[in-house]
Design a protein around this motif. Structure first.
Motif, mmCIF file in Angstrom:
data_model
loop_
_atom_site.group_PDB
_atom_site.id
_atom_site.type_symbol
_atom_site.label_atom_id
_atom_site.label_comp_id
_atom_site.label_asym_id
_atom_site.label_seq_id
_atom_site.Cartn_x
_atom_site.Cartn_y
_atom_site.Cartn_z
ATOM 1 N N ILE A 35 -1.977 -8.698 7.374
ATOM 2 C CA ILE A 35 -1.890 -7.240 7.332
ATOM 3 C C ILE A 35 -0.418 -6.863 7.236
ATOM 4 O O ILE A 35 0.400 -7.305 8.048
ATOM 5 N N ARG A 36 -0.089 -6.064 6.204
ATOM 6 C CA ARG A 36 1.289 -5.619 5.991
ATOM 7 C C ARG A 36 1.317 -4.109 5.796
ATOM 8 O O ARG A 36 0.338 -3.509 5.360
ATOM 9 N N ASP A 37 2.465 -3.511 6.092
ATOM 10 C CA ASP A 37 2.617 -2.065 5.939
ATOM 11 C C ASP A 37 3.156 -1.722 4.550
ATOM 12 O O ASP A 37 3.334 -2.603 3.702
ATOM 13 N N HIS A 38 3.448 -0.428 4.338
ATOM 14 C CA HIS A 38 3.880 0.028 3.010
ATOM 15 C C HIS A 38 5.249 -0.515 2.594
ATOM 16 O O HIS A 38 5.612 -0.439 1.423
ATOM 17 N N ASN A 46 -5.781 3.779 8.528
ATOM 18 C CA ASN A 46 -6.001 3.780 7.083
ATOM 19 C C ASN A 46 -5.670 2.404 6.537
ATOM 20 O O ASN A 46 -4.563 1.907 6.738
ATOM 21 N N ILE A 47 -6.621 1.822 5.804
ATOM 22 C CA ILE A 47 -6.419 0.440 5.372
ATOM 23 C C ILE A 47 -6.998 0.202 3.978
ATOM 24 O O ILE A 47 -8.036 0.755 3.625
ATOM 25 N N PRO A 79 0.836 -1.200 0.000
ATOM 26 C CA PRO A 79 0.000 0.000 0.000
ATOM 27 C C PRO A 79 0.873 1.254 0.000
ATOM 28 O O PRO A 79 2.078 1.180 0.257
ATOM 29 N N ARG A 80 0.262 2.373 -0.281
ATOM 30 C CA ARG A 80 1.010 3.624 -0.237
ATOM 31 C C ARG A 80 1.339 3.968 1.222
ATOM 32 O O ARG A 80 0.730 3.439 2.151
ATOM 33 N N VAL A 81 2.280 4.859 1.412
ATOM 34 C CA VAL A 81 2.711 5.276 2.746
ATOM 35 C C VAL A 81 1.505 5.811 3.523
ATOM 36 O O VAL A 81 0.662 6.525 2.977
ATOM 37 N N GLU A 120 -10.386 1.372 1.827
ATOM 38 C CA GLU A 120 -10.592 1.154 0.398
ATOM 39 C C GLU A 120 -10.734 -0.348 0.177
ATOM 40 O O GLU A 120 -9.930 -1.127 0.692
ATOM 41 N N PHE A 121 -11.736 -0.743 -0.591
ATOM 42 C CA PHE A 121 -11.927 -2.147 -0.959
ATOM 43 C C PHE A 121 -11.393 -2.331 -2.364
ATOM 44 O O PHE A 121 -11.684 -1.529 -3.254
ATOM 45 N N SER A 122 -10.640 -3.407 -2.559
ATOM 46 C CA SER A 122 -10.007 -3.625 -3.853
ATOM 47 C C SER A 122 -10.027 -5.108 -4.218
ATOM 48 O O SER A 122 -9.768 -5.963 -3.377
#
Length: 178
Positions: A42-45, A85-86, A17-19, A127-129
């Motif tokens: 769950i992972r970070d940017h 933010n996710i 994901p973006r920062v 945001e759902f993707s």
């Protein structure tokens, strides 16, 4: 991120994901008489592991409901972590489309969808993707994790060995394709 195989077929891989955002990937496995298993990661940017979980249930949901239950499980985990933010990724296009449009049927799937959407208020941004299975491999591996135990298992900052290879490959591919 997309690549092409020598056969010309498109290969989809996990993308961070973006920062300022974390990414929640979810998947479910329908195991017939053994129930369903829900996998979340769950992972970070940077692609670093924040949390991973598996929930085995005796419930025999159909695939769409199991995917929605996995999303609910993942969002509850993110709430407990205090994430703001996710981005939520699933390989279930019907579920993602339903949640993005907020067009929920008047059935059990719609009820679970409403529960998922009620969790959105716990975040600053959600945001759902939709992502193809190749971009959702870690959650898929978690949803198919053995042994079969009717419980919830969580890992903080790490994943089981069988999933760690997938996570490392995701990070390697992202790093080498930037």
């Amino acid at each position: 991120m997309k690549q092409r195989r020598s056969s010309g077929l498109e290969v989809v891989q996990w993308k961070p994901p973006r920062v300022g955002f974390s990414k929640l990937n979810i998947d479910a496995a329908v195991l017939g008489p053994m129930g369903c298993r829900l996998g979340v990661i769950i992972r970070d940017h940077n692609g670093s592991m924040e949390r991973a979980g598996v929930q085995q249930t005796r419930e025999r949901w159909e695939a769409g409901i199991a995917e929605a239950k996995a999303m609910e499980f993942g969002l509850r985990t993110a709430v407990q972590m205090g994430l703001a933010n996710i981005i939520v990724e699933s390989d279930c296009m019907v579920l993602v489309s339903m949640l993005k449009s907020k067009s929920l049927p008047l059935n059990y799937l719609g009820n679970v969808g409403r529960s998922v959407l009620s969790l959105v208020s716990c975040f600053n941004a959600v945001e759902f993707s939709f992502v193809k299975r190749d971009g959702n491999r870690a959650a898929h591996c978690l949803a198919h994790l053995l042994p079969l135990t009717y419980s919830t298992r969580m890992w903080v900052g790490m994943v089981p060995d069988i999933v760690s290879d997938v996570v490392l490959t995701d990070c390697y591919l992202v790093t080498n394709n930037e």
